[in-house]
Design a protein around this motif. Structure first.
Motif, PDB file in Angstrom:
ATOM      1  N   ASN A  88       0.862  -1.177   0.000  1.00 49.28           N
ATOM      2  CA  ASN A  88       0.000   0.000   0.000  1.00 49.28           C
ATOM      3  C   ASN A  88       0.905   1.236   0.000  1.00 49.28           C
ATOM      4  OD1 ASN A  88      -1.882   1.960   0.354  1.00 49.28           O
ATOM      5  ND2 ASN A  88      -2.857   1.057   2.144  1.00 49.28           N
ATOM      6  N   GLU A 105       0.235   4.393  -0.363  1.00 50.40           N
ATOM      7  CA  GLU A 105      -0.262   5.524   0.425  1.00 50.40           C
ATOM      8  C   GLU A 105       0.122   5.363   1.895  1.00 50.40           C
ATOM      9  OE1 GLU A 105      -4.435   5.917  -0.251  1.00 50.40           O
ATOM     10  OE2 GLU A 105      -4.172   6.441  -2.362  1.00 50.40           O
ATOM     11  N   GLN A 163       3.865   5.903   2.306  1.00 46.08           N
ATOM     12  CA  GLN A 163       4.164   7.334   2.244  1.00 46.08           C
ATOM     13  C   GLN A 163       3.815   8.008   3.570  1.00 46.08           C
ATOM     14  OE1 GLN A 163       5.596   9.096  -0.390  1.00 46.08           O
ATOM     15  NE2 GLN A 163       5.694  10.724   1.143  1.00 46.08           N
ATOM     16  N   ARG A 164       2.683   7.643   4.154  1.00 45.35           N
ATOM     17  CA  ARG A 164       2.260   8.217   5.431  1.00 45.35           C
ATOM     18  C   ARG A 164       3.272   7.897   6.526  1.00 45.35           C
ATOM     19  NH1 ARG A 164      -0.067   7.182  10.161  1.00 45.35           N
ATOM     20  NH2 ARG A 164      -0.059   4.952   9.816  1.00 45.35           N
TER      21      ARG A 164
END
Length: 112
Positions: free
Chosen positions: A72, A74, A77-78
């Motif tokens: 994942n 996203e 990145q978080r």
């Protein structure tokens, strides 16, 4: 020619009661608000559930097919962003392990 007499109030009331019995409606001679209109109406919930399609999240797919080893981006990145913030001292403060460690209690002690 004989004049036709108007029906009495009791006869009209009896007729209304009989009509309600025949057609399975509520006998309400006083006209009190009962909400019967809304109780008779079709339920909206099932139609709304059918209208919106089921949403599938990345987490559900990853849980269902772990052998694919999906990433994942996203979420990655978080996590990178959180790590960068922490390295610059901008991250969330550490949680207090006990009452004595809490900043709120330390602030109260300083004021006294």
């Amino acid at each position: 020619m004989a004049a036709i007499a108007a029906p009495t109030r009791s006869r009209l009331s009896a007729l209304t009661r009989l009509r309600c019995d025949i057609f399975s409606t509520l006998y309400n001679p006083t006209g009190a608000r009962t909400g019967a209109k809304y109780l008779r109406a079709r339920l909206r919930g099932p139609a709304m559930v059918e209208y919106y399609p089921q949403q599938i999240t990345f987490k559900e797919i990853d849980k269902k097919y772990p052998e694919l080893k999906l990433i994942n981006f996203e979420e990655e990145q978080r996590l990178d962003d959180v790590e960068q913030h922490k390295s610059r001292g901008k991250g969330a403060p550490k949680k207090a392990k006990s009452k004595d460690d809490s900043r709120r209690l330390a602030k109260k002690k300083r004021k006294k």
